[in-house]
Design an enzyme around this catalytic site. Structure first.
Site, PDB file in Angstrom:
ATOM      1  N   GLY A   1      -3.013 -23.791  87.601  1.00 58.80           N
ATOM      2  CA  GLY A   1      -2.221 -24.074  86.568  1.00 58.80           C
ATOM      3  C   GLY A   1      -2.854 -24.309  85.233  1.00 58.80           C
ATOM      4  O   GLY A   1      -2.745 -25.202  84.408  1.00 58.80           O
TER       5      GLY A   1
ATOM      6  N   GLY B   1      -0.606 -27.236  78.987  1.00 60.10           N
ATOM      7  CA  GLY B   1      -0.754 -28.560  79.509  1.00 60.10           C
ATOM      8  C   GLY B   1      -1.937 -29.251  80.083  1.00 60.10           C
ATOM      9  O   GLY B   1      -3.005 -28.789  79.190  1.00 60.10           O
ATOM     10  N   ILE B   2      -2.031 -30.072  81.153  1.00 60.82           N
ATOM     11  CA  ILE B   2      -3.207 -30.661  81.435  1.00 60.82           C
ATOM     12  C   ILE B   2      -4.339 -29.627  81.802  1.00 60.82           C
ATOM     13  O   ILE B   2      -5.461 -29.815  81.539  1.00 60.82           O
ATOM     14  CB  ILE B   2      -2.824 -31.499  82.731  1.00 60.82           C
ATOM     15  CG1 ILE B   2      -2.246 -32.863  82.123  1.00 60.82           C
ATOM     16  CG2 ILE B   2      -4.024 -31.822  83.496  1.00 60.82           C
ATOM     17  CD1 ILE B   2      -1.248 -33.595  83.250  1.00 60.82           C
TER      18      ILE B   2
ATOM     19  N   TYR C   1       9.649 -34.029  94.511  1.00 59.72           N
ATOM     20  CA  TYR C   1       8.323 -34.041  93.720  1.00 59.72           C
ATOM     21  C   TYR C   1       7.442 -35.219  94.303  1.00 59.72           C
ATOM     22  O   TYR C   1       6.289 -35.097  94.527  1.00 59.72           O
ATOM     23  CB  TYR C   1       8.550 -33.897  92.325  1.00 59.72           C
ATOM     24  CG  TYR C   1       7.373 -33.993  91.299  1.00 59.72           C
ATOM     25  CD1 TYR C   1       6.592 -33.048  90.967  1.00 59.72           C
ATOM     26  CD2 TYR C   1       7.231 -35.297  90.707  1.00 59.72           C
ATOM     27  CE1 TYR C   1       5.845 -33.172  90.247  1.00 59.72           C
ATOM     28  CE2 TYR C   1       6.032 -35.321  89.930  1.00 59.72           C
ATOM     29  CZ  TYR C   1       5.259 -34.219  89.667  1.00 59.72           C
ATOM     30  OH  TYR C   1       4.060 -34.398  88.891  1.00 59.72           O
TER      31      TYR C   1
END
Lengths: 244, 250
Positions: free
Chosen positions: B13, B17-18, B150
């Site tokens: 990922g 973002g992160i 989630y």
């Protein structure tokens, strides 16, 4: 790495063990550190070790006049305060059935009342970007035989951070709890003996006790802007002891 | 001081973002990073933004073949791994009454199965004494209406860290989860299925609930992940590090 450049820190229980290890780390990262403790001899030795960016103030966190003297000294020399590591604590075993009122009072006076007033009296010197770190314990979330008073006092400390994060909303001051597990300070090594140290090491997933410097490194993280989005948290530095 | 000097880090990922912020910080601290993500264009842009000491491998953590390809590249290029940041995750809104089987399967495929095999397949390359960081979420301990699947996946992730701490202790590999609160990343607006108005509303509501009174920045998460990756956290394993502005702590 100078994440604490120009910062001023107070560390209670700062003459030995975890407090002293944190003081070394803070100074290595650029901070000016006031250590606070009850034994003059230990304070003198610590300041000799820490060097020119350290000062020592003799006193007890359970004595409010002593805390006033500490912060008067900070204000006089530095004007403001960025980091408070409320680390002074005490704990001795007394099994249920043998607990005395004096034992409860002594433990709570230092660990809870002492922590509360260490922080309350620091606030007038603190501002945006400030970081408060409270020493909890893995005993605050686990059962520790014969440590009724100590473990209850450390559970109380963990909860102080929750309320204070709300009370400090809007000030830019963060507050977190650092909860060590079995840490190989001189005091702990003496109290536990060889057998006790082995027992703690074998209970811990990392299979060893912590070096005080490892706790100091985490305190530096919580003191620095690297933890800028953390408040009201508890960071367990316990080799996994109370996490599984 | 470069706290990750010479370390080899894999980040899933990693294209936004992160993950991207962490890849940048790791490289600043001296690491070589291998980033992976599903979207080729975004991943390439991310690698360009990181500039140096970065390798990009397109892939989906939910596909085991893709993970094999990822680690084949890592093996060929670096020979080993010191740090794994298993960060890829997905979460879309689906209330209990409306959620489909496809929603359930997709969320668990990426967040749980994908993360599980991301770690399993990294192990042969892992250096003893390394650090594994799993991205969980404050929702692992909070009720979040519309995001129950989630939240359940993130609770599963938190518990992986417990078992793996014990399974990997003899190799001295530390395993921790990092649980972000609301963070200002593109994901809220682009991947959750919320309308722009809903996303804006959610952001404002999050900010008001957080004791720090704001959402976090990806760089603030990256700093905490760097802490967990480095020797600074050498006595921390099995924990869930909340980086949430206090949201799930009070």
């Amino acid at each position: 790495m100078n994440r604490l450049n120009g910062k001023t820190a107070v560390i209670t229980g700062g003459a030995t063990g975890i407090g002293l290890a944190a003081a070394k780390r803070f100074i290595a990262e650029g901070a000016f550190v006031f250590i606070f403790g009850r034994r003059q001899e230990a304070l003198d030795a610590a300041v000799a070790d820490l060097g020119s960016n350290s000062r020592a103030v003799n006193g007890s966190v359970s004595d409010l006049a002593d805390l006033d003297r500490l912060y008067t000294a900070v204000k006089a020399e530095r004007g403001t305060l960025d980091i408070v590591f409320a680390n002074a604590g005490t704990g001795s075993p007394l099994a249920l059935g043998k607990i005395t009122p004096e034992h409860i009072d002594e433990t709570f006076d230092t660990n809870v009342k002492g922590t509360i007033f260490t922080v309350q009296k620091a606030l007038p010197l603190m501002g945006k970007g400030g970081s408060i770190i409270l020493t909890g314990s893995s005993a605050g979330t686990t059962g520790a035989p014969a440590f009724t008073a100590y473990s209850a006092s450390k559970a109380a400390v963990r909860n102080l951070a929750r309320t204070w994060a709300e009370d400090l909303k809007g000030t830019g001051i963060r507050v977190n709890v650092l909860s060590p597990g079995a840490t190989a300070t001189e005091l702990a090594k003496e109290a536990l003996g060889e057998e006790g140290q082995k027992a703690f090491a074998s209970m811990t997933p990392l299979q060893r006790m912590a070096d005080p410097a490892e706790i100091g490194a985490v305190a530096a993280f919580l003191a620095s802007s690297d933890s800028s989005f953390m408040t009201a948290s508890e960071v367990a530095v316990d080799g996994g002891l109370a996490q599984l | 001081m470069e706290r990750l000097a010479g370390k080899i880090a894999v980040i899933t990922g990693g294209s936004s973002g992160i993950g991207l912020a962490t890849a940048k910080r790791f490289v600043e601290e001296g690491a070589h990073v291998v980033i992976t993500g599903r979207r080729e264009k975004e991943l390439k842009e991310a690698a360009a933004a990181i500039k140096e000491n970065v390798t990009a491998v397109v892939g989906d953590v939910a596909r085991l073949d893709d993970l094999d390809r990822l680690y084949a590249v890592v093996k060929e290029k670096h020979g080993h791994i010191d740090v794994l940041f298993a960060n890829a995750g997905a979460g879309t809104i689906a209330p209990l009454a409306a959620a489909t089987e496809a929603h359930f399967d997709q969320t668990f495929d990426v967040n749980v199965k994908g993360l599980f095999f991301t770690v399993q397949k990294a192990l042969p390359l892992f250096r003893d004494g390394g650090s594994i960081i799993l991205t969980s979420s404050v929702s692992n301990v909070m009720g979040l209406p519309g995001f129950s699947v989630y939240a359940a996946t993130k609770a599963a992730v938190r518990n992986f860290a417990r078992a793996w701490t014990l399974e990997l202790k003899d190799r001295k590999i530390r395993v921790n989860t990092m649980s972000p609160g609301p963070i200002e990343t593109p994901a809220l607006a682009t991947t959750t299925g919320l309308t722009p108005e809903q996303a804006e509303q959610a952001a404002a509501q999050f900010a008001s609930q957080v004791p720090m009174g704001r959402r976090g920045q990806p760089e603030e998460i990256a700093a905490a992940v760097t802490f967990l990756a480095s020797n600074e956290s050498s006595y921390i394993t099995g924990v869930d590090l909340a980086v949430d502005g206090g949201l799930a702590q009070v």
